[in-house]
Design a protein around this motif. Structure first.
Motif, PDB file in Angstrom:
ATOM      1  N   LEU A   1       0.051   1.211   4.279  1.00  0.00           N
ATOM      2  CA  LEU A   1       0.392   0.615   4.143  1.00  0.00           C
ATOM      3  C   LEU A   1       1.155  -0.795   4.524  1.00  0.00           C
ATOM      4  O   LEU A   1       0.923  -2.355   3.987  1.00  0.00           O
ATOM      5  N   GLN A   2       1.397  -0.168   5.414  1.00  0.00           N
ATOM      6  CA  GLN A   2       2.314  -1.573   6.284  1.00  0.00           C
ATOM      7  C   GLN A   2       1.343  -2.841   6.781  1.00  0.00           C
ATOM      8  O   GLN A   2       1.555  -4.238   6.235  1.00  0.00           O
ATOM      9  N   GLU A   3       0.331  -2.983   6.832  1.00  0.00           N
ATOM     10  CA  GLU A   3      -1.256  -3.307   7.410  1.00  0.00           C
ATOM     11  C   GLU A   3      -1.453  -4.053   6.435  1.00  0.00           C
ATOM     12  O   GLU A   3      -1.489  -5.771   6.792  1.00  0.00           O
ATOM     13  N   LEU A   4      -1.222  -3.663   5.053  1.00  0.00           N
ATOM     14  CA  LEU A   4      -1.962  -4.221   3.720  1.00  0.00           C
ATOM     15  C   LEU A   4      -0.602  -5.179   3.416  1.00  0.00           C
ATOM     16  O   LEU A   4      -1.107  -6.652   3.350  1.00  0.00           O
ATOM     17  N   ALA A   5       0.453  -4.512   3.467  1.00  0.00           N
ATOM     18  CA  ALA A   5       1.759  -5.540   3.602  1.00  0.00           C
ATOM     19  C   ALA A   5       1.428  -6.517   4.038  1.00  0.00           C
ATOM     20  O   ALA A   5       2.261  -7.429   3.727  1.00  0.00           O
ATOM     21  N   ARG A   6       0.920  -6.536   5.422  1.00  0.00           N
ATOM     22  CA  ARG A   6       1.194  -7.712   6.243  1.00  0.00           C
ATOM     23  C   ARG A   6       0.575  -8.653   6.326  1.00  0.00           C
ATOM     24  O   ARG A   6       0.773 -10.052   5.981  1.00  0.00           O
TER      25      ARG A   6
ATOM     26  N   ASP B   1       3.245  -8.786  -4.916  1.00  0.00           N
ATOM     27  CA  ASP B   1       3.883  -9.101  -3.951  1.00  0.00           C
ATOM     28  C   ASP B   1       5.753  -9.215  -4.105  1.00  0.00           C
ATOM     29  O   ASP B   1       6.146  -9.887  -4.910  1.00  0.00           O
ATOM     30  N   ASP B   2       5.736  -7.776  -4.450  1.00  0.00           N
ATOM     31  CA  ASP B   2       6.836  -7.712  -4.928  1.00  0.00           C
ATOM     32  C   ASP B   2       7.138  -6.984  -3.892  1.00  0.00           C
ATOM     33  O   ASP B   2       7.028  -5.665  -3.631  1.00  0.00           O
TER      34      ASP B   2
ATOM     35  N   ARG C   1      -0.094  -9.708   2.844  1.00  0.00           N
ATOM     36  CA  ARG C   1       0.520 -10.003   1.802  1.00  0.00           C
ATOM     37  C   ARG C   1       1.111 -11.457   2.501  1.00  0.00           C
ATOM     38  O   ARG C   1       1.910 -11.613   1.398  1.00  0.00           O
ATOM     39  N   GLY C   2       2.372 -11.000   2.925  1.00  0.00           N
ATOM     40  CA  GLY C   2       3.608 -12.149   4.031  1.00  0.00           C
ATOM     41  C   GLY C   2       4.559 -11.137   3.091  1.00  0.00           C
ATOM     42  O   GLY C   2       6.206 -11.715   3.586  1.00  0.00           O
ATOM     43  N   ILE C   3       4.218  -9.907   3.128  1.00  0.00           N
ATOM     44  CA  ILE C   3       5.453  -8.831   3.225  1.00  0.00           C
ATOM     45  C   ILE C   3       6.149  -8.083   4.360  1.00  0.00           C
ATOM     46  O   ILE C   3       5.237  -7.691   4.887  1.00  0.00           O
ATOM     47  N   GLU C   4       7.315  -8.295   5.369  1.00  0.00           N
ATOM     48  CA  GLU C   4       7.596  -8.089   6.373  1.00  0.00           C
ATOM     49  C   GLU C   4       8.289  -6.749   6.032  1.00  0.00           C
ATOM     50  O   GLU C   4      10.121  -7.464   5.931  1.00  0.00           O
TER      51      GLU C   4
END
Length: 211
Positions: free
Chosen positions: A187-192, A152-153, A194-197
């Motif tokens: 990766l963007q989908e995985l980040a989403r 979550d960095d 995680r709550g990373i937009e």
């Protein structure tokens, strides 16, 4: 590139089948369907999801064990890009059942890391992702992005995923000659999850509109 014409060419090739499909034929059909799906994604056509799901199904069916780790990776990426949550969850569980997360092969562990992130098993995903860092035989921008999503960095992730896009911009070869930064999009989908937009900057290897 005319993405609609490209997708039509891929669709036509996909329909060409002679005899029964063996393992290699299924892989080729998966590649072609993925090419069609990526082209449609670049064109902003919602039919992209249909072809991405077909690619995932072909690659899943083609799996026969061994070191064919590209197939579960491809199936997971295709399902993530199609935003088919049920398929992502099922494929992630299946990928872990193959032993990917503890594989000797870095590509196998890559599959395991993607699967763990897809299932939001952050701590385990971080452990597997960290094992890919510092390996000459694995792209470090991808390893970093995976590890940063798990941790979550946000700042680290943004730098890493933009480096992934930059590397795609310099490539001369792409699957089915469809120049799309599919790894960055996955990766963007995985980040989403995680709550990373994060909105990626404009690039010729990304869709014009956010996906």
């Amino acid at each position: 590139m005319n993405w609609i014409l490209t997708s039509e060419e891929k669709k036509s090739r996909y329909e060409q089948q002679h005899g029964d499909l063996d393992e290699r034929s299924l892989v080729r059909k998966g590649n072609i369907a993925y090419g069609a799906g990526l082209a449609l994604l670049m064109a902003g056509d919602p039919e992209a999801a249909v072809w991405l799901r077909r690619a995932a199904a072909c690659w899943r069916e083609s799996w026969s064990g061994g070191e064919s780790w590209g197939r579960p990776i491809g199936a997971l990426k295709a399902s993530l890009l199609a935003r088919d949550d049920a398929a992502v969850a099922e494929l992630a569980r299946w990928t872990l059942e193959t032993g990917a997360a503890t594989a000797d092969s870095p590509i196998g562990r890559y599959a395991g890391a993607v699967a763990l992130l897809a299932l939001e098993r952050w701590s385990e995903a971080r452990h597997v992702s960290e094992s890919l860092r510092g390996l000459d035989q694995f792209p470090q921008d991808v390893a970093d992005a995976l590890a940063y999503v798990a941790a979550d960095d946000v700042v680290g992730y943004v730098e890493a995923v933009e480096a992934v896009v930059a590397s795609f911009e310099t490539r001369e070869e792409h699957l089915e000659d469809v120049a799309v930064a599919d790894t960055a999009l996955a990766l963007q989908e995985l980040a989403r999850r995680r709550g990373i937009e994060h909105t990626l900057p404009p690039s010729p290897v990304l869709p014009a509109a956010p996906v």
